[in-house]
Scaffold this motif. Structure first.
Motif, PDB file in Angstrom:
ATOM      1  N   ARG A 165      21.222 -15.298  10.812  1.00  0.00           N
ATOM      2  CA  ARG A 165      22.230 -15.336  11.880  1.00  0.00           C
ATOM      3  C   ARG A 165      21.689 -14.657  13.144  1.00  0.00           C
ATOM      4  O   ARG A 165      20.872 -13.737  13.050  1.00  0.00           O
ATOM      5  CB  ARG A 165      23.500 -14.614  11.407  1.00  0.00           C
ATOM      6  CG  ARG A 165      24.645 -14.740  12.390  1.00  0.00           C
ATOM      7  CD  ARG A 165      25.980 -14.418  11.758  1.00  0.00           C
ATOM      8  NE  ARG A 165      26.007 -13.106  11.165  1.00  0.00           N
ATOM      9  CZ  ARG A 165      26.856 -12.742  10.208  1.00  0.00           C
ATOM     10  NH1 ARG A 165      27.720 -13.599   9.730  1.00  0.00           N
ATOM     11  NH2 ARG A 165      26.844 -11.537   9.736  1.00  0.00           N
ATOM     12  N   HIS A 213      32.330 -19.041  15.337  1.00  0.00           N
ATOM     13  CA  HIS A 213      31.077 -18.919  14.574  1.00  0.00           C
ATOM     14  C   HIS A 213      30.479 -20.302  14.294  1.00  0.00           C
ATOM     15  O   HIS A 213      31.083 -21.116  13.584  1.00  0.00           O
ATOM     16  CB  HIS A 213      31.317 -18.173  13.267  1.00  0.00           C
ATOM     17  CG  HIS A 213      31.818 -16.770  13.492  1.00  0.00           C
ATOM     18  ND1 HIS A 213      30.990 -15.760  13.950  1.00  0.00           N
ATOM     19  CD2 HIS A 213      33.049 -16.234  13.386  1.00  0.00           C
ATOM     20  CE1 HIS A 213      31.695 -14.650  14.086  1.00  0.00           C
ATOM     21  NE2 HIS A 213      32.958 -14.910  13.762  1.00  0.00           N
ATOM     22  N   THR A 266      28.373 -16.539  17.405  1.00  0.00           N
ATOM     23  CA  THR A 266      27.195 -16.390  16.533  1.00  0.00           C
ATOM     24  C   THR A 266      26.743 -17.766  16.059  1.00  0.00           C
ATOM     25  O   THR A 266      27.530 -18.711  15.999  1.00  0.00           O
ATOM     26  CB  THR A 266      27.513 -15.533  15.279  1.00  0.00           C
ATOM     27  OG1 THR A 266      28.449 -16.238  14.457  1.00  0.00           O
ATOM     28  CG2 THR A 266      28.042 -14.164  15.628  1.00  0.00           C
ATOM     29  N   HIS A 294      27.283 -22.944  13.054  1.00  0.00           N
ATOM     30  CA  HIS A 294      26.308 -23.027  11.957  1.00  0.00           C
ATOM     31  C   HIS A 294      25.386 -24.214  12.237  1.00  0.00           C
ATOM     32  O   HIS A 294      25.861 -25.324  12.520  1.00  0.00           O
ATOM     33  CB  HIS A 294      27.056 -23.228  10.634  1.00  0.00           C
ATOM     34  CG  HIS A 294      26.181 -23.139   9.433  1.00  0.00           C
ATOM     35  ND1 HIS A 294      25.645 -21.953   8.967  1.00  0.00           N
ATOM     36  CD2 HIS A 294      25.724 -24.102   8.593  1.00  0.00           C
ATOM     37  CE1 HIS A 294      24.920 -22.181   7.896  1.00  0.00           C
ATOM     38  NE2 HIS A 294      24.936 -23.486   7.649  1.00  0.00           N
ATOM     39  N   PHE A 298      16.584 -14.895  14.963  1.00  0.00           N
ATOM     40  CA  PHE A 298      17.481 -14.962  13.800  1.00  0.00           C
ATOM     41  C   PHE A 298      17.048 -13.925  12.775  1.00  0.00           C
ATOM     42  O   PHE A 298      15.850 -13.725  12.556  1.00  0.00           O
ATOM     43  CB  PHE A 298      17.429 -16.359  13.150  1.00  0.00           C
ATOM     44  CG  PHE A 298      18.155 -17.405  13.925  1.00  0.00           C
ATOM     45  CD1 PHE A 298      19.480 -17.706  13.645  1.00  0.00           C
ATOM     46  CD2 PHE A 298      17.519 -18.105  14.949  1.00  0.00           C
ATOM     47  CE1 PHE A 298      20.154 -18.678  14.354  1.00  0.00           C
ATOM     48  CE2 PHE A 298      18.180 -19.075  15.679  1.00  0.00           C
ATOM     49  CZ  PHE A 298      19.503 -19.375  15.381  1.00  0.00           C
ATOM     50  N   SER A 330      24.584 -19.314  12.717  1.00  0.00           N
ATOM     51  CA  SER A 330      23.940 -19.018  11.431  1.00  0.00           C
ATOM     52  C   SER A 330      23.287 -20.282  10.884  1.00  0.00           C
ATOM     53  O   SER A 330      23.495 -21.379  11.399  1.00  0.00           O
ATOM     54  CB  SER A 330      24.974 -18.497  10.432  1.00  0.00           C
ATOM     55  OG  SER A 330      25.983 -19.464  10.243  1.00  0.00           O
TER      56      SER A 330
END
Ligand SMILES: CC(C)(COP(=O)(O)OP(=O)(O)OC[C@H]1O[C@@H](n2cnc3c(N)ncnc32)[C@H](O)[C@@H]1OP(=O)(O)O)[C@@H](O)C(=O)NCCC(=O)NCCS
Length: 321
Positions: A151, A251, A287, A253, A308, A289
């Motif tokens: 992350r 968040h 963020t 991804h 990361f 991830s």
């Protein structure tokens, strides 16, 4: 578990089919799972847990549970696709956090899968706080693959950090799916992910994976507006792509990134990731991830060089019979 409790429990353990289990018997385990995904990964899995609950309610989840004195000590479920079995979940209650229960759960599931004549078994789940897991799977002949959850905070990246004069970035569109699946298969050929997950070895398998991300919300909601395809302007050839999802409010991804081998090592991967960070910053995502195999040196180098950091390490397994 103390040996006294273990002895008592062993006397009362009962393996049952999941279709005989009612949702309320699993609810505490689901709540705990959801809490752990949130705490460790900033990942909101409540929608996935609700789907699981509905499946259990209609007796549609195939697997086993272990009961001890009326309490659910563990459960596991799987799907069979052709001659390939996928164990999609294995959870042991913290009150029974014990390798024997885990081993018993695994053996019960394997017995089922072997009876159904599968040729290959893979796992696709994260089992938190189970240091005994790899030992249990290896004892049954499985190969272990370690994965990292990485992350970083989202911020705009210096313009020089991601540049490639060979490609332009275009917005992801739905009709790209087959073309991207073929590219993805070429990118992963001979790599760590293809060894671990058979779907990466064919275009049709990659199409299923992409479909799961983009249409089935397998990794949260797909953010197609920030997902991109890199193309070479002179030929219109696809060089690579990056697909981003939202796993909880704020968040992001990186669910998939791949660069065609003929375009690799020319800065396309770096451009795709840095551009993703820029686009996410612009829409207020905090963020980003991703999950990566420990053996995937190329990808790990790229992600680490972009800041990361690994925050969790977990094993997945496969077995070829
Ligand atoms: C990982 C991947 C996306 C990188 O794409 P790429 O276009 O080759 O990467 P770049 O040219 O932008 O290189 C960026 C950095 O990646 C690393 N890298 C790329 N190829 C590498 C290689 N063969 N060996 C070691 N490091 C490598 C380097 O750190 C490089 O930095 P550098 O340019 O300062 O040396 C690409 O290799 C790929 O598609 N792999 C298969 C699919 C995959 O593994 N996806 C990630 C799943 S999590």
């Amino acid at each position: 578990m103390s040996s006294l409790i273990a002895e008592r429990a062993a006397a009362n353990l009962q393996v049952v089919d999941l279709c005989r289990v009612r949702p309320h018997e699993l609810r505490r385990l689901w709540e705990r799972e959801a809490r752990l995904w949130r705490q460790r990964f900033d990942w909101d899995v409540t929608t996935a847990m609700s789907a699981l609950e509905r499946a259990v309610d209609r007796g549609g989840l195939v697997g086993k549970a272990i009961r001890c004195d009326g309490v659910t000590a563990a459960y596991a479920y799987y799907v069979v696709e052709g001659d390939r079995g996928v164990i999609s979940g294995l959870v042991v209650s913290p009150a029974f956090r014990d390798s024997e229960i885990g081993r018993m759960m695994l053996q019960a599931i394997l017995e089922d899968l072997y009876r159904r004549g599968v040729r290959r078994i893979e796992t696709q789940f994260v089992c938190f706080d189970a240091p005994w897991l790899a030992e249990c799977f290896e004892a049954e002949g499985f190969q272990t693959f370690w994965r990292d959850f990485l992350r970083r905070t989202v911020s705009r990246v210096h313009p020089d950090a991601g540049s490639s004069n060979r490609v332009v970035l275009l917005r992801w569109t739905a009709w790209n799916l087959s073309e991207m699946a073929a590219l993805m298969e070429r990118a992963h050929r001979g790599g760590a992910d293809a060894e671990m997950n058979e779907l990466y070895r064919s275009s049709s398998g990659c199409r299923l994976l992409l479909n799961n991300i983009v249409r089935q919300r397998g990794c949260g909601k797909a953010l197609t507006e920030v997902s991109t395809v890199a193309r070479e302007p002179s030929t219109d050839a696809a060089a690579g792509f990056a697909i981003v999802t939202e796993i909880a409010k704020g968040h992001g991804h990186l669910a998939q990134v791949a660069v065609d081998p003929i375009f690799q090592r020319q800065g396309v991967g770096r451009l795709l990731v840095t551009n993703t960070l820029d686009r996410l910053a612009a829409i207020g995502i905090r963020t980003l991830s991703l999950m990566v195999s420990r053996d995937n040196d190329r990808a790990l180098h790229l992600y680490r060089s972009l800041g990361f950091e690994s925050i969790y390490r977990f094993p997945v397994f496969s077995l070829e019979r």
